[in-house]
Every structure is written in C-alpha cells, then in structure tokens.
Scaffold this active site. Sequence first.
Site, short mmCIF file in Angstrom:
data_model
loop_
_atom_site.label_atom_id
_atom_site.label_comp_id
_atom_site.label_asym_id
_atom_site.label_seq_id
_atom_site.Cartn_x
_atom_site.Cartn_y
_atom_site.Cartn_z
CB ALA A 62 -17.46 91.23 -49.81
N GLY A 107 -18.56 93.97 -45.44
CA GLY A 107 -18.90 92.66 -44.88
C GLY A 107 -18.35 92.46 -43.47
CD GLU A 110 -22.88 94.00 -44.99
OE1 GLU A 110 -21.84 93.58 -45.55
OE2 GLU A 110 -23.91 94.30 -45.63
CD GLU A 130 -20.71 97.71 -48.27
OE1 GLU A 130 -20.80 98.83 -47.71
OE2 GLU A 130 -20.68 96.64 -47.66
N1 COA Z 1 -11.06 92.79 -50.86
C1 COA Z 1 -9.95 92.31 -51.41
N2 COA Z 1 -8.71 92.65 -51.03
C2 COA Z 1 -8.61 93.56 -50.04
C3 COA Z 1 -9.72 94.12 -49.41
C4 COA Z 1 -11.00 93.70 -49.86
N3 COA Z 1 -12.14 94.13 -49.28
N4 COA Z 1 -9.31 95.00 -48.48
C5 COA Z 1 -7.97 94.98 -48.52
N5 COA Z 1 -7.54 94.10 -49.47
C6 COA Z 1 -6.17 93.80 -49.87
C7 COA Z 1 -5.56 94.93 -50.69
O1 COA Z 1 -5.94 94.81 -52.03
C8 COA Z 1 -4.10 94.71 -50.46
O2 COA Z 1 -3.68 93.64 -51.28
P1 COA Z 1 -2.24 93.74 -52.06
O3 COA Z 1 -1.23 93.81 -50.94
O4 COA Z 1 -2.21 92.47 -52.84
O5 COA Z 1 -2.29 94.99 -52.86
C9 COA Z 1 -4.04 94.22 -49.02
O6 COA Z 1 -5.34 93.74 -48.70
C10 COA Z 1 -3.70 95.32 -48.05
O7 COA Z 1 -4.62 96.39 -48.25
P2 COA Z 1 -4.17 97.90 -48.48
O8 COA Z 1 -5.30 98.62 -49.16
O9 COA Z 1 -2.85 97.96 -49.14
O10 COA Z 1 -4.03 98.37 -46.95
P3 COA Z 1 -4.17 99.84 -46.37
O11 COA Z 1 -3.70 99.74 -44.96
O12 COA Z 1 -3.54 100.86 -47.27
O13 COA Z 1 -5.75 100.14 -46.38
C11 COA Z 1 -8.09 99.61 -46.02
C12 COA Z 1 -6.62 99.40 -45.59
C13 COA Z 1 -8.95 98.65 -45.24
C14 COA Z 1 -8.53 101.05 -45.72
C15 COA Z 1 -8.21 99.33 -47.54
O14 COA Z 1 -7.60 98.09 -47.81
C16 COA Z 1 -9.62 99.28 -48.05
O15 COA Z 1 -10.24 100.32 -48.21
N6 COA Z 1 -10.14 98.06 -48.31
C17 COA Z 1 -11.44 97.87 -48.89
C18 COA Z 1 -12.54 98.15 -47.91
C19 COA Z 1 -13.89 98.00 -48.57
O16 COA Z 1 -14.25 98.76 -49.46
N7 COA Z 1 -14.66 96.99 -48.11
C20 COA Z 1 -15.98 96.74 -48.61
C21 COA Z 1 -15.94 95.77 -49.73
S1 COA Z 1 -17.57 95.47 -50.36
#
Ligand code: COA
Length: 256
Positions: A62, A107, A110, A130
């Site tokens: 999400a 999400g 999910e 989460e």
């Molecule tokens: N919501 C909003 N934005 C997200 C996102 C999310 N769940 N996951 C990634 N993004 C965005 C990042 O903020 C970043 O945006 P920016 O370029 O404007 O800073 C962009 O996507 C790229 O993500 P980034 O974190 O830089 O990539 P990465 O390769 O270093 O890491 C992940 C990838 C997936 C490990 C990391 O993005 C992450 O942990 N995301 C969240 C996962 C999460 O907790 N999901 C559950 C949400 S309830």
Amino acid sequence: MSVNVERGAVTVVTVDRPEALNALDAETNGALLATARELSAAEDVRVVVLTGGGDTSFVAGADIAAMKDLTAEEARRWSELGQSVMSAIEAAPQPWIAAVNGYALGGGCELALACDLRLAAETAKFGQPEIGLGITPGYGGTQRLARVVGQTWANYLVLTGRHIRADEAFRIGLVTAVYPKGELRTQALKLAADLAAKSPLAMRYCKRALHASLDVDVETGQRIERDLFALCFASADQKEGMAAFLEKRTPEFTGR
Ligand code: COA
C-alpha cells in the site's frame, strides 16, 4: 492510468506505477476494483494474468506516503477498499494468476494471495513488512496467508516483517513455480492458455468449491461439491468434455 488492461480470452492486468514500485494508492485500488468487477462480468474473458509494471516490482505494498496521515476512520475505509479489491479478485468466476515479477510486499503479497495461482520470477521477494511501520496488514494478509502457507510461516512473515526470496516462497507453497525473470510472462501466459482451454463453467464451480473448503466443515463442503458436480451434468461443457475424450479429440468448451 495506474492499471493497464490488455483484454482477450487471456486478459493481462498490469499495476503500473513504476515510479512508486506499483504501490497501491486509493486511485490504483479503485481502478483494480473496477477492473476486477468488469472482467468478472465479461463472458469472453477466461483467465486473468496479474503482474506489475516496470523492472523490479510486482506491487511494493500500500502507498505509505498516501497512508501516513490517515485518521483511524479513514484508515478503516482504506482497509475496506483494499479488502474489497482482494475479495473481488477471489470471487471472480475466472481464475486469476499472479505473475510476481519483483517485490510483492504488504498489499502486494496480499494481492498475490487473492489470486488463484502464483508464479514468481527468481528475483521476486515476498513479505508482510507492516510490523516495521507500526501497523498490521490491512488487505487480508492476516487471514489469507495462514490459509495458503499455514500458521507457522504466516506467523513468521507477519511478526518478523522479513522478506523471503522466490525459492523460499516456492518451498513454503506460496508459489507453484519460479522462473528466470525473462521467462515469467511467457510461462504465465502458457499456464493461462492451458486454463483458458478448459470449461469456464467447471472452472467457476471448482473455484467455488475450493473456496468453500476453507470456510465450512467437510460435510457442508461435500454437499456444496455434490451440488456443483450435479450442476455440471446440466451443461453442454460436460457433454462436450466427455464426448471429446471418448472420440479422442480436443474438447471445445463454450461455458454453457
Ligand atoms: N509506498 C509508497 N512509495 C513506495 C513504496 C510504498 N509501499 N514502496 C516504494 N515506494 C517508492 C519509494 O518511496 C521511492 O520513491 P522516491 O523515488 O520518490 O523516493 C520509490 O518507490 C523507489 O523505492 P526505493 O525504496 O528507493 O527502492 P529500493 O529498491 O531501494 O527498495 C523496497 C525497494 C521495495 C525494498 C522499498 O521501496 C520498500 O521497502 N518499500 C516499502 C515496502 C513496504 O513496507 N510495503 C508495505 C506497505 S504497508
């Protein structure tokens, strides 16, 4: 649009917000819900393949930026919308195949769980992170994960928030196959074509009976199975399927 639909007997739905790793904001969830409902009503659509746009992500969860300032009441509605998406996919008459081409977190995991079948690229990662954000999963993860992989792994994933690799996801039964990244789409379409050649009617009944098995006792489940089995014999597809077998030819199912 954050959701692209390539319509056909095998329809490919792509969650397409690569700049946010396909994170689900309200607009994307709304588009997914509308898509799931529309495809469910379309008789010409026999199978749906769901994947993520861009190079690295299926769906990274999400949208955290869109969620961070929600009030409790807004959060309830946010969860409700996401849960409706998952339920609409699960209740679809056609099978949905998740082609998990990268991160399937929160999400995203999910969303994959709501599909009937899951395939992964070698580079895919799964998780319910989460807990590290100070929240619970909100799109059905606490309910569907244990049903798919059992309580032991559901507890591990939800309580630790750790990511697991595609080969581990395969080992615990979260996906049925893992492919090199470049082959995933072809393999997903191949599986979809196999399913598309089966009876849409029997497919729908099988889905219904399989889902019932998770919610009701065995006797009730067997009654549901019996009724659906009997209903098949009122269909042209049953006559065609059995005639084709006996005549040693490929059946042509119409869903009637
Ligand atoms: N919501 C909003 N934005 C997200 C996102 C999310 N769940 N996951 C990634 N993004 C965005 C990042 O903020 C970043 O945006 P920016 O370029 O404007 O800073 C962009 O996507 C790229 O993500 P980034 O974190 O830089 O990539 P990465 O390769 O270093 O890491 C992940 C990838 C997936 C490990 C990391 O993005 C992450 O942990 N995301 C969240 C996962 C999460 O907790 N999901 C559950 C949400 S309830």
